[in-house]
Scaffold this motif. Structure first.
Motif, mmCIF file in Angstrom:
data_model
loop_
_atom_site.group_PDB
_atom_site.id
_atom_site.type_symbol
_atom_site.label_atom_id
_atom_site.label_comp_id
_atom_site.label_asym_id
_atom_site.label_seq_id
_atom_site.Cartn_x
_atom_site.Cartn_y
_atom_site.Cartn_z
ATOM 1 N N CYS A 61 -60.574 -3.550 37.473
ATOM 2 C CA CYS A 61 -60.393 -2.290 38.205
ATOM 3 C C CYS A 61 -58.948 -2.066 38.663
ATOM 4 N N PHE A 62 -58.120 -3.093 38.609
ATOM 5 C CA PHE A 62 -56.694 -2.968 38.958
ATOM 6 C C PHE A 62 -56.453 -2.675 40.440
ATOM 7 N N ARG A 63 -57.479 -2.777 41.285
ATOM 8 C CA ARG A 63 -57.254 -2.509 42.708
ATOM 9 C C ARG A 63 -56.236 -3.488 43.284
ATOM 10 N N CYS A 64 -56.417 -4.779 43.038
ATOM 11 C CA CYS A 64 -55.525 -5.763 43.662
ATOM 12 C C CYS A 64 -54.107 -5.565 43.165
ATOM 13 N N ILE A 65 -53.988 -5.200 41.888
ATOM 14 C CA ILE A 65 -52.652 -5.048 41.314
ATOM 15 C C ILE A 65 -51.956 -3.834 41.923
ATOM 16 N N SER A 66 -52.725 -2.745 42.127
ATOM 17 C CA SER A 66 -52.065 -1.581 42.718
ATOM 18 C C SER A 66 -51.815 -1.782 44.213
ATOM 19 N N ASP A 67 -52.590 -2.624 44.893
ATOM 20 C CA ASP A 67 -52.401 -2.787 46.333
ATOM 21 C C ASP A 67 -51.410 -3.889 46.705
ATOM 22 N N CYS A 68 -51.027 -4.723 45.759
ATOM 23 C CA CYS A 68 -50.171 -5.863 46.105
ATOM 24 C C CYS A 68 -48.751 -5.385 46.437
ATOM 25 N N PRO A 69 -48.284 -5.599 47.671
ATOM 26 C CA PRO A 69 -46.956 -5.105 48.032
ATOM 27 C C PRO A 69 -45.836 -5.878 47.335
ATOM 28 N N GLN A 70 -46.138 -7.052 46.863
ATOM 29 C CA GLN A 70 -45.110 -7.882 46.235
ATOM 30 C C GLN A 70 -45.120 -7.746 44.713
ATOM 31 N N ARG A 71 -46.040 -6.993 44.184
ATOM 32 C CA ARG A 71 -46.243 -6.917 42.735
ATOM 33 C C ARG A 71 -46.327 -8.317 42.138
ATOM 34 N N ALA A 72 -47.085 -9.151 42.826
ATOM 35 C CA ALA A 72 -47.162 -10.549 42.412
ATOM 36 C C ALA A 72 -48.351 -10.829 41.501
ATOM 37 N N LEU A 73 -49.217 -9.829 41.311
ATOM 38 C CA LEU A 73 -50.427 -10.088 40.524
ATOM 39 C C LEU A 73 -50.332 -9.462 39.136
ATOM 40 N N THR A 74 -50.876 -10.162 38.169
ATOM 41 C CA THR A 74 -50.886 -9.666 36.797
ATOM 42 C C THR A 74 -52.270 -9.862 36.213
ATOM 43 N N MET A 75 -52.702 -8.889 35.421
ATOM 44 C CA MET A 75 -53.956 -9.057 34.698
ATOM 45 C C MET A 75 -53.649 -9.207 33.227
ATOM 46 N N SER A 76 -54.322 -10.165 32.593
ATOM 47 C CA SER A 76 -54.155 -10.292 31.149
ATOM 48 C C SER A 76 -55.521 -10.518 30.530
ATOM 49 N N LEU A 77 -55.586 -10.339 29.218
ATOM 50 C CA LEU A 77 -56.862 -10.527 28.530
ATOM 51 C C LEU A 77 -57.106 -12.015 28.343
ATOM 52 N N GLY A 78 -58.306 -12.467 28.666
ATOM 53 C CA GLY A 78 -58.623 -13.890 28.549
ATOM 54 C C GLY A 78 -58.602 -14.332 27.092
ATOM 55 N N GLN A 79 -57.779 -15.312 26.793
ATOM 56 C CA GLN A 79 -57.652 -15.755 25.399
ATOM 57 C C GLN A 79 -58.924 -16.449 24.927
ATOM 58 N N GLU A 91 -49.186 6.931 45.318
ATOM 59 C CA GLU A 91 -48.518 5.633 45.358
ATOM 60 C C GLU A 91 -49.347 4.591 44.594
ATOM 61 N N ARG A 92 -50.690 4.668 44.808
ATOM 62 C CA ARG A 92 -51.524 3.611 44.248
ATOM 63 C C ARG A 92 -51.723 3.727 42.732
ATOM 64 N N LEU A 93 -51.217 4.843 42.160
ATOM 65 C CA LEU A 93 -51.321 4.932 40.703
ATOM 66 C C LEU A 93 -49.985 4.646 40.029
ATOM 67 N N GLN A 94 -49.068 4.116 40.827
ATOM 68 C CA GLN A 94 -47.739 3.840 40.259
ATOM 69 C C GLN A 94 -47.585 2.369 39.888
ATOM 70 N N PHE A 95 -48.689 1.679 39.743
ATOM 71 C CA PHE A 95 -48.559 0.224 39.583
ATOM 72 C C PHE A 95 -48.285 -0.212 38.158
ATOM 73 N N MET A 96 -48.596 0.655 37.199
ATOM 74 C CA MET A 96 -48.621 0.165 35.828
ATOM 75 C C MET A 96 -47.226 -0.005 35.246
ATOM 76 N N ASN A 97 -47.000 -1.163 34.669
ATOM 77 C CA ASN A 97 -45.743 -1.412 33.984
ATOM 78 C C ASN A 97 -46.010 -1.541 32.500
ATOM 79 N N ARG A 98 -45.318 -0.744 31.719
ATOM 80 C CA ARG A 98 -45.471 -0.794 30.267
ATOM 81 C C ARG A 98 -44.895 -2.096 29.725
#
Lengths: 463, 503
Positions: free
Chosen positions: A67-85, B21-28
């Protein structure tokens, strides 16, 4: 006899294998442990460390639902989602990661997979992916859907059925009736080609077959006394070609015997019918080019059941151009209906059944019933690796106990049957016998795409 | 929220920027800085996009803000950070986040393009990758044979309106864009989302549909733009709600689950939802299939007559799915009195449906439209029916392709939600519902979506779509979208759109 509605009991049977996450969440070192991800995630991927709540624990990726919620809410942009190999490496051939993981879920819960959002996959595809079943709109005969009062029957009759009955002048039946077995689901369990199934797994299959009221096909040399006693009328011994019919011994409780077809099957079948008039004989033949001719020969020889064995991907076996079961079965069905004798023989198809929809699709193409093979192993958390090494099995299938196996298999078959009911209900068909060969109630990609392209090239029409 | 006049849409309400703001997270792309970095600041001084930054007075450079990065194609530039880094600490590659979003029908490019359109209201180019999916068939393999662009055009001189009533009698309803909103029930989506859609429909003078979960009071201010749906469950269908609407929609079937009734799983059936549906809270609600009062086309006529008796002024829309005999059903619906025949194809959206039903039952909409269109022509009634298509129409180009295949217009559902920030994760069905606060009834989660902001997003998306249609019509030498209907000859089927350009 008391009327009982057929019902497959299901219960949650969790897997013992480690989860294979579809998405992997990684936390980079610039995380400041603020905990916003914990609040954001409604699926519980992010938790603080047990024992040291100052720090975030490693993300529980198998709970991630993309859902990308954690990724959009992380103030540090420290989280990444990748496809499980590991997830992407699941299965091979027609066994896509999605099919494998779907069966895992069905075997665990016994429920129909229900998800939000529309269809997410390819427009159409090869083989069964190029088949849609029809639905009935408003102008159809009365039926009540799947939540209604009328039941939808999934029973099938295995054996030779007479096309008509004959009576003498006294009104007594003169037709000799061949034995027919009614199974409550058009799905048999088939361990013939499952070499990795050990004694405990086979025992689990036998218990499941009993619970489901269906057959379990097992090579005769793998049938132990315990197995036979566990489900005597469910076990179908599969004989290798060359078995001597004269010295053949069959447990009296056995209802069907299957022979892998060799050169002289005609005499064999005749001799069998004479020696065991109360048992159904099934001939297992490798479906290859021209299989419809073989089935017609079997019809002439009054063989009650033809079991057509397709390869693991559902294609005909042998070299050269091979057809997929959907085309091959249609040819078989057509050849028999052309002669007006379709009901005299029961056709079982195996191979290429990797998802719930493949069962009704196999039947709509012309089979009476299917036998489940690899799907049974996948229900036990098997990953359908391209090379099976039991010693290093990631799902430790060898360690599975019979009861656990029974539960997983019954769950999967229960979920598949329910999904078949959904499809039958949508079609307005009240029993699966009526689905057999009903190609008019299916939509084939090859046909409709051709029609579509011819409309397109026909030029414009202003309404 | 900054407002600015739009150069394109003077006759329509202004497009108001609706960023989030919350839709600006995606990095290509993903930019990595290895530990060997000595924080010399070279990259900061070079990058014109602001990927590399150092807070004044800090010794270390911040982690790269790779959302701004233009990717490996930057290597042709003198300022390419990777090549210029003295310690070779930087690397650029495709990002994992980007690869993890979307699916074959809604690839990440399409989601991101829709977000951009919803934010700015600006059109995307007709050949933008965001216009097509990767499903390998249907709309994703249909392309317009476009002549080269010829000069500028005035969007105000291009008509994209369609008539919803083409019969001889009854209210004439014209909508300025060839789309209206599909039924999404209260319960499957939140009331905020419903209101956002209704507000946008009012701004565009078009419609949305209640879906089968009843008619929440919050929609009453927008009642001239709300269609009441009468579905098999009849949840919340009352005389008042039927009398309130200018259009009534009979939902016989839904493309995502043809032949099955609606599904609302117990988790989402909160007390508010249950009250609206007059059901027990937290029980799963499976609507029956079909209407138990309709087993023949004669019954169907009786069914429509019943609604007409309650609200004689309303236009009637009949929503059916796409079986083999879809053309017969359409004709039957017309003769029973329908103004709008609404075909919902097999790949349509849903809040919850069995996975098996989404792919395997009934045909995709692309096949059904030309079948029905031609049948109606042969029957001599094509011009009395408004044929509306839905079910897997995701973009402006999909709508245009559906019209070229023979539809008059389209119904849109999922794209509205994507405009509100949906990432197509498919978790709407159970638990607390949508983690992004769109298709949920959870009181905390639904607060994420503000209906005013949402209305701007949806309005903007349709503004952008309208401009795309205008450009398409202009390129094809047309001035009215109705000229496009049934123009199979303008479509080509294949893999390579470039091949067709200039043909």
């Amino acid at each position: 006899m008391r009327y009982e509605r057929y019902h497959i009991p299901i219960e949650t049977v969790p897997t013992t294998a480690p989860p294979v996450p579809k998405f992997i969440i990684t936390r980079a070192s610039n995380c400041v442990n603020c905990g916003k991800c914990e609040k954001a995630c409604i699926f519980g991927v992010h938790k603080r460390k047990e024992g040291d709540p100052r720090e975030m624990a490693d993300p529980l990726s198998h709970l991630c639902k993309n859902c990308f919620r954690c990724i959009s809410d992380c103030p540090q942009r420290a989280l990444t989602m990748s496809l499980g190999q590991d997830y992407r490496a699941l299965g091979h051939g027609i066994w896509t990661p999605l099919r494998v993981s779907t069966i895992w879920g069905e075997a665990e819960t016994g429920k129909i997979p229900v998800l939000g959002a529309g269809y997410r996959g390819m427009f159409a595809g090869p083989d069964f992916d190029g088949v849609w079943t029809d639905m009935s709109e408003i102008v159809r005969p009365t039926r009540d859907g799947i939540h209604g009062r009328e039941t939808i029957s999934t029973s099938v009759d295995i054996g030779r059925k007479p096309l008509f009955l004959a009576f003498d002048t006294e009104g007594a039946l003169t037709t000799e009736l061949a034995p027919v077995v009614e199974l409550s689901v058009p799905m048999m369990l088939d361990a013939t080609r499952l070499e990795a199934a050990g004694p405990d797994v086979l025992m689990g299959f036998a218990l499941a077959a009993k619970g489901l009221d269906t057959f379990l096909l097992v090579p005769r040399d793998r049938i132990t006394k315990e197995l036979m006693e566990a489900a005597p009328s469910q076990i179908v011994p599969v004989l290798s070609e060359g078995t001597d019919v004269k010295s053949l011994e069959v447990d009296p409780r056995t209802r069907m015997v299957e022979l892998c077809v060799g050169a002289s099957w005609k005499n064999w079948a005749k001799a069998f019918a004479k020696r065991f008039p109360d048992k159904v004989l099934s001939l297992r033949v490798q479906a290859s080019k021209g299989v419809e001719e073989t089935v017609l020969e079997m019809l002439d020889a009054e063989v009650p059941v033809a079991h057509l064995e397709y390869d693991e991907d559902g294609r005909e076996q042998g070299r050269g151009e091979t057809r997929h079961a959907k085309d091959s079965l249609r040819a078989v069905h057509r050849a028999m209906t052309a002669k007006g004798v379709r009901d005299e023989i029961t056709v079982i198809a195996s191979g290429g059944v990797a998802a719930a929809e493949h069962v009704p699709k196999t039947i709509v193409c012309g089979a009476d019933a299917v036998s489940l093979e690899s799907a049974l192993m996948v229900a036990l958390s098997c990953r359908h690796c391209s090379t099976c090494r039991p010693s290093s099995c990631p799902a430790s299938i060898g360690a599975a106990g019979p009861d656990w196996v029974r539960g997983r298999v019954m769950n999967m078959v229960g979920a598949w049957r329910d999904q078949m009911l959904e499809m039958l209900g949508a079609m307005g068909i009240r029993e699966v016998r009526r689905l057999r060969g009903e190609v008019g109630r299916a939509i084939f990609y090859d046909d409709i795409q051709k029609e579509f392209l011819s409309i397109l090239s026909g030029g414009g029409e202003h309404g | 929220m900054a407002k600015r006049p739009s150069p394109y849409t003077d006759a329509y309400p202004e497009v108001a920027l609706a960023p989030a703001e919350r839709l600006q997270f995606m990095n290509r792309y993903s930019v990595r800085r290895a530990d060997t970095c000595i924080s010399c600041g070279m990259c900061e001084s070079l990058c014109p996009y602001g990927v590399h930054k150092r807070v004044e007075g800090h010794a270390k450079i911040l982690p790269p803000d790779d959302r701004r990065c233009i990717g490996p194609s930057c290597e042709v530039n003198y300022f390419f950070c990777v090549a210029n880094c003295p310690t070779k600490s930087l690397s650029v590659r495709e990002s994992d986040n980007y690869a993890s979003m979307g699916d074959a029908r809604w690839p990440v490019e399409m989601i991101m393009a829709t977000w951009r359109q919803a934010e700015t209201g600006k059109p995307i180019p007709l050949d933008d990758p965001g216009n097509v999916g990767r499903s390998g068939g249907g709309f994703d393999k249909l392309y317009f044979k476009l002549p080269e662009a010829k000069g500028r055009f005035d969007p105000l001189k291009i008509k994209t309106a369609i008539q919803l009533n083409r019969r001889g009698s009854g209210e004439r309803i014209e909508i300025p864009i060839p789309v209206y909103g599909g039924g999404m029930s209260f319960g499957s989506i939140s009331v905020h989302t419903m209101v956002a859609r209704a507000k946008a429909a009012k701004m565009w003078n078009t419609f949305i549909c209640t879906g089968e979960g009843g008619y929440p009071d919050a929609l009453i201010p927008y009642q001239d733009h709300v269609i009441t749906q009468i579905a098999t469950g009849l949840f919340g269908v009352k005389e008042q709600t039927i009398q309130r609407s200018r259009i009534l929609e009979f939902k016989y079937a839904q493309g995502a689950k043809p032949g099955l009734g609606g599904h609302l799983l117990g988790d989402k059936n909160t007390p508010e939802v249950a009250r609206m549906r007059e059901a027990v809270p937290y029980t799963s609600l499976f609507s029956p299939f079909p209407f138990h009062s309709v087993y023949s086309v004669e019954d169907h006529k009786k069914h429509l007559d019943w609604a007409v008796a309650i609200n004689p002024k309303a236009l009637l829309s009949v929503k059916v799915s796409t079986p083999n005999d879809v053309e017969m059903v359409s004709v039957g619906s017309y003769y029973a009195g329908a103004h709008i025949v609404h075909l919902d194809g097999g790949y349509g959206g849903t809040g919850a449906a069995p996975e098996i039903a989404k792919k395997n039952i009934a045909m995709p909409i692309e096949y059904a439209i030309p079948k029905v269109h031609r049948f109606l022509i042969n029957e001599g009634i094509r011009d009395q029916v408004t044929l509306i298509a839905s079910g897997g129409l995701r973009t402006a180009m999909d709508v245009a392709k559906a019209i070229a295949l023979g539809a008059d217009g389209a119904v849109i559902g999922t794209a509205d939600l994507v405009a509100l920030g949906c990432v197509r994760c498919a978790n709407c069905e159970s638990g607390r519902g949508c983690p992004r606060g769109i298709a949920t009834t959870d009181p905390e989660l639904q607060a994420i979506t503000d209906s005013g902001w949402g209305a701007s997003r949806i309005y903007n998306m349709y503004s952008s779509w309208r401009l795309q249609w205008c450009e398409l019509l202009h390129r094809l030498g047309m001035t009215d979208i109705s000229e496009l209907r049934g123009r199979f000859d303008l479509l080509s089927h294949g893999d390579n759109p470039a091949r067709e350009v200039g043909k």
